[in-house]
Design a protein around this motif. Structure first.
Motif, PDB file in Angstrom:
ATOM      1  N   MET A   1       0.850  -1.186   0.000  1.00  0.00           N
ATOM      2  CA  MET A   1       0.000   0.000   0.000  1.00  0.00           C
ATOM      3  C   MET A   1       0.897   1.252   0.000  1.00  0.00           C
ATOM      4  SD  MET A   1      -3.044   0.811   2.582  1.00  0.00           S
ATOM      5  CE  MET A   1      -3.286   2.468   3.100  1.00  0.00           C
ATOM      6  N   ARG A   2       0.554   2.179  -0.843  1.00  0.00           N
ATOM      7  CA  ARG A   2       1.348   3.397  -1.018  1.00  0.00           C
ATOM      8  C   ARG A   2       1.148   4.345   0.172  1.00  0.00           C
ATOM      9  NH1 ARG A   2       3.701   5.490  -5.556  1.00  0.00           N
ATOM     10  NH2 ARG A   2       2.711   3.974  -6.899  1.00  0.00           N
ATOM     11  N   MET A   3       2.259   4.846   0.707  1.00  0.00           N
ATOM     12  CA  MET A   3       2.197   5.793   1.821  1.00  0.00           C
ATOM     13  C   MET A   3       1.818   7.174   1.286  1.00  0.00           C
ATOM     14  SD  MET A   3       5.146   6.460   4.663  1.00  0.00           S
ATOM     15  CE  MET A   3       4.656   6.856   6.315  1.00  0.00           C
ATOM     16  N   ARG A   4       1.051   7.917   2.056  1.00  0.00           N
ATOM     17  CA  ARG A   4       0.668   9.277   1.655  1.00  0.00           C
ATOM     18  C   ARG A   4       1.857  10.217   1.821  1.00  0.00           C
ATOM     19  NH1 ARG A   4      -2.676  10.402   5.582  1.00  0.00           N
ATOM     20  NH2 ARG A   4      -2.698  12.590   5.027  1.00  0.00           N
ATOM     21  N   TRP A   5       1.949  11.212   0.934  1.00  0.00           N
ATOM     22  CA  TRP A   5       3.041  12.178   0.898  1.00  0.00           C
ATOM     23  C   TRP A   5       3.227  12.867   2.241  1.00  0.00           C
ATOM     24  CZ3 TRP A   5       7.293  13.598  -1.251  1.00  0.00           C
ATOM     25  CH2 TRP A   5       7.728  14.920  -1.252  1.00  0.00           C
ATOM     26  N   GLU A   6       2.136  13.387   2.814  1.00  0.00           N
ATOM     27  CA  GLU A   6       2.223  14.133   4.068  1.00  0.00           C
ATOM     28  C   GLU A   6       2.731  13.246   5.197  1.00  0.00           C
ATOM     29  OE1 GLU A   6      -0.599  13.958   2.190  1.00  0.00           O
ATOM     30  OE2 GLU A   6      -0.498  15.950   1.273  1.00  0.00           O
ATOM     31  N   ALA A   7       2.252  12.017   5.259  1.00  0.00           N
ATOM     32  CA  ALA A   7       2.675  11.083   6.309  1.00  0.00           C
ATOM     33  C   ALA A   7       4.149  10.716   6.140  1.00  0.00           C
ATOM     34  CB  ALA A   7       1.811   9.825   6.276  1.00  0.00           C
ATOM     35  N   PHE A   8       4.579  10.539   4.903  1.00  0.00           N
ATOM     36  CA  PHE A   8       5.971  10.202   4.604  1.00  0.00           C
ATOM     37  C   PHE A   8       6.894  11.334   5.067  1.00  0.00           C
ATOM     38  CE2 PHE A   8       9.508   9.846   1.443  1.00  0.00           C
ATOM     39  CZ  PHE A   8       9.966   8.585   1.810  1.00  0.00           C
ATOM     40  N   LEU A   9       6.548  12.566   4.672  1.00  0.00           N
ATOM     41  CA  LEU A   9       7.371  13.717   5.077  1.00  0.00           C
ATOM     42  C   LEU A   9       7.375  13.891   6.587  1.00  0.00           C
ATOM     43  CD1 LEU A   9       6.783  16.590   2.500  1.00  0.00           C
ATOM     44  CD2 LEU A   9       8.758  15.092   2.754  1.00  0.00           C
ATOM     45  N   LYS A  10       6.235  13.671   7.218  1.00  0.00           N
ATOM     46  CA  LYS A  10       6.150  13.824   8.673  1.00  0.00           C
ATOM     47  C   LYS A  10       7.077  12.829   9.369  1.00  0.00           C
ATOM     48  CE  LYS A  10       2.940  14.233  12.436  1.00  0.00           C
ATOM     49  NZ  LYS A  10       2.112  13.392  13.228  1.00  0.00           N
ATOM     50  N   GLU A  11       7.101  11.590   8.890  1.00  0.00           N
ATOM     51  CA  GLU A  11       7.990  10.571   9.467  1.00  0.00           C
ATOM     52  C   GLU A  11       9.451  10.987   9.330  1.00  0.00           C
ATOM     53  OE1 GLU A  11       7.826   7.486  11.098  1.00  0.00           O
ATOM     54  OE2 GLU A  11       5.772   8.141  11.432  1.00  0.00           O
ATOM     55  N   ILE A  12       9.837  11.439   8.141  1.00  0.00           N
ATOM     56  CA  ILE A  12      11.218  11.860   7.905  1.00  0.00           C
ATOM     57  C   ILE A  12      11.550  13.074   8.771  1.00  0.00           C
ATOM     58  CG2 ILE A  12      12.866  12.723   6.185  1.00  0.00           C
ATOM     59  CD1 ILE A  12      11.103  11.190   4.097  1.00  0.00           C
ATOM     60  N   GLN A  13      10.614  14.012   8.826  1.00  0.00           N
ATOM     61  CA  GLN A  13      10.836  15.234   9.619  1.00  0.00           C
ATOM     62  C   GLN A  13      11.045  14.882  11.089  1.00  0.00           C
ATOM     63  OE1 GLN A  13       7.856  18.273   9.085  1.00  0.00           O
ATOM     64  NE2 GLN A  13       8.811  19.649  10.545  1.00  0.00           N
ATOM     65  N   GLU A  14      10.252  13.959  11.617  1.00  0.00           N
ATOM     66  CA  GLU A  14      10.384  13.565  13.020  1.00  0.00           C
ATOM     67  C   GLU A  14      11.702  12.854  13.271  1.00  0.00           C
ATOM     68  OE1 GLU A  14       6.947  11.319  14.241  1.00  0.00           O
ATOM     69  OE2 GLU A  14       5.625  13.053  13.998  1.00  0.00           O
ATOM     70  N   ARG A  15      12.039  11.879  12.427  1.00  0.00           N
ATOM     71  CA  ARG A  15      13.263  11.101  12.642  1.00  0.00           C
ATOM     72  C   ARG A  15      14.519  11.925  12.410  1.00  0.00           C
ATOM     73  NH1 ARG A  15      11.716   5.020  10.684  1.00  0.00           N
ATOM     74  NH2 ARG A  15       9.601   5.165  11.477  1.00  0.00           N
ATOM     75  N   GLY A  16      14.448  12.842  11.441  1.00  0.00           N
ATOM     76  CA  GLY A  16      15.600  13.683  11.163  1.00  0.00           C
ATOM     77  C   GLY A  16      15.651  14.927  12.027  1.00  0.00           C
TER      78      GLY A  16
ATOM     79  N   ILE B   1      12.249   4.005   5.131  1.00  0.00           N
ATOM     80  CA  ILE B   1      12.176   3.007   4.051  1.00  0.00           C
ATOM     81  C   ILE B   1      12.124   1.595   4.644  1.00  0.00           C
ATOM     82  CG2 ILE B   1      13.463   1.975   2.121  1.00  0.00           C
ATOM     83  CD1 ILE B   1      12.309   4.709   1.400  1.00  0.00           C
ATOM     84  N   ALA B   2      12.941   1.338   5.667  1.00  0.00           N
ATOM     85  CA  ALA B   2      12.941   0.019   6.309  1.00  0.00           C
ATOM     86  C   ALA B   2      11.565  -0.298   6.881  1.00  0.00           C
ATOM     87  CB  ALA B   2      14.009  -0.039   7.401  1.00  0.00           C
ATOM     88  N   ASP B   3      10.928   0.696   7.499  1.00  0.00           N
ATOM     89  CA  ASP B   3       9.574   0.487   8.025  1.00  0.00           C
ATOM     90  C   ASP B   3       8.583   0.223   6.904  1.00  0.00           C
ATOM     91  OD1 ASP B   3      10.566   0.849  10.563  1.00  0.00           O
ATOM     92  OD2 ASP B   3       9.670   2.821  10.852  1.00  0.00           O
ATOM     93  N   LEU B   4       8.725   0.942   5.793  1.00  0.00           N
ATOM     94  CA  LEU B   4       7.836   0.733   4.650  1.00  0.00           C
ATOM     95  C   LEU B   4       8.008  -0.657   4.055  1.00  0.00           C
ATOM     96  CD1 LEU B   4       7.921   4.058   2.587  1.00  0.00           C
ATOM     97  CD2 LEU B   4       5.970   3.038   3.746  1.00  0.00           C
ATOM     98  N   ALA B   5       9.233  -1.171   4.117  1.00  0.00           N
ATOM     99  CA  ALA B   5       9.499  -2.509   3.580  1.00  0.00           C
ATOM    100  C   ALA B   5       8.716  -3.558   4.367  1.00  0.00           C
ATOM    101  CB  ALA B   5      10.995  -2.810   3.623  1.00  0.00           C
ATOM    102  N   GLY B   6       8.410  -3.234   5.618  1.00  0.00           N
ATOM    103  CA  GLY B   6       7.561  -4.116   6.408  1.00  0.00           C
ATOM    104  C   GLY B   6       8.260  -5.392   6.842  1.00  0.00           C
ATOM    105  N   ASP B   7       7.453  -6.374   7.195  1.00  0.00           N
ATOM    106  CA  ASP B   7       7.980  -7.629   7.718  1.00  0.00           C
ATOM    107  C   ASP B   7       8.272  -8.654   6.633  1.00  0.00           C
ATOM    108  OD1 ASP B   7       7.895  -6.707  10.312  1.00  0.00           O
ATOM    109  OD2 ASP B   7       5.834  -7.392  10.621  1.00  0.00           O
ATOM    110  N   ASP B   8       7.933  -8.335   5.390  1.00  0.00           N
ATOM    111  CA  ASP B   8       8.266  -9.291   4.339  1.00  0.00           C
ATOM    112  C   ASP B   8       9.753  -9.190   4.028  1.00  0.00           C
ATOM    113  OD1 ASP B   8       8.529  -7.033   2.776  1.00  0.00           O
ATOM    114  OD2 ASP B   8       6.665  -7.335   1.674  1.00  0.00           O
ATOM    115  N   ASP B   9      10.195  -9.815   2.974  1.00  0.00           N
ATOM    116  CA  ASP B   9      11.638  -9.874   2.701  1.00  0.00           C
ATOM    117  C   ASP B   9      12.148  -8.731   1.828  1.00  0.00           C
ATOM    118  OD1 ASP B   9      10.499 -10.587   0.266  1.00  0.00           O
ATOM    119  OD2 ASP B   9      11.905 -12.218  -0.092  1.00  0.00           O
ATOM    120  N   LEU B  10      11.361  -7.666   1.631  1.00  0.00           N
ATOM    121  CA  LEU B  10      11.796  -6.578   0.754  1.00  0.00           C
ATOM    122  C   LEU B  10      13.089  -5.942   1.241  1.00  0.00           C
ATOM    123  CD1 LEU B  10      11.477  -4.757  -1.708  1.00  0.00           C
ATOM    124  CD2 LEU B  10       9.929  -3.325  -0.349  1.00  0.00           C
ATOM    125  N   LEU B  11      13.199  -5.646   2.526  1.00  0.00           N
ATOM    126  CA  LEU B  11      14.427  -5.031   3.027  1.00  0.00           C
ATOM    127  C   LEU B  11      15.631  -5.948   2.799  1.00  0.00           C
ATOM    128  CD1 LEU B  11      15.852  -2.647   4.306  1.00  0.00           C
ATOM    129  CD2 LEU B  11      15.340  -3.641   6.547  1.00  0.00           C
TER     130      LEU B  11
END
Length: 132
Positions: free
Chosen positions: A1-16, A101-111
């Motif tokens: 499922m595609r992450m929303r732009w605002e949520a993506f930026l908010k995550e990066i802004q918080e972590r960074g 990105i690691a969180d977006l990869a989720g628990d499957d083997d994408l990462l």
């Protein structure tokens, strides 16, 4: 499922710990362009499907990498493209984005598949140290 732009930026802004969404966006564009140059095939396409559309386009249309960059050189390249960055701050910037990105990869083997396409040592930048 595609992450929303605002949520993506908010995550990066918080972590960074950035003071504005614009700072987070600048970092996202630089790091995703460099990452996209290192990923190929289904792995890059699958990751792009989880990113906001704007970011997916950056990931899918990078300048091709002439050679794989070690994690250290990846950070240095990021520092060169992020305005006002040093290697130290670029390490923080890269890790902020790659942990999302690691969180977006989720628990499957994408990462795992992403890490297989990158030189050794990127697991630390993604915030997911691999057992030795």
């Amino acid at each position: 499922m595609r992450m929303r732009w605002e949520a993506f930026l908010k995550e990066i802004q918080e972590r960074g710990e950035y003071s504005s969404p614009e700072e987070a966006e600048r970092t996202a564009r630089v790091v995703l362009a460099l990452l996209g140059a290192h990923l190929v095939g289904d792995v890059r396409a699958e990751l792009a499907d989880r990113l906001p559309e704007t970011c997916a386009l950056v990931l899918l249309n990078p300048l091709p990498a002439h050679e794989p960059l070690s994690p250290e050189r990846f950070v240095r390249a990021s520092a060169a493209w992020i305005e006002g960055a040093t290697e130290r701050t670029a390490t923080w910037d890269v890790s902020a984005l790659l942990s999302v990105i690691a969180d977006l990869a989720g628990d499957d083997d994408l990462l795992d598949r992403i890490l297989l396409q990158l030189p050794p040592g990127y697991d630390l930048l993604f915030g997911r140290p691999m057992p030795s």
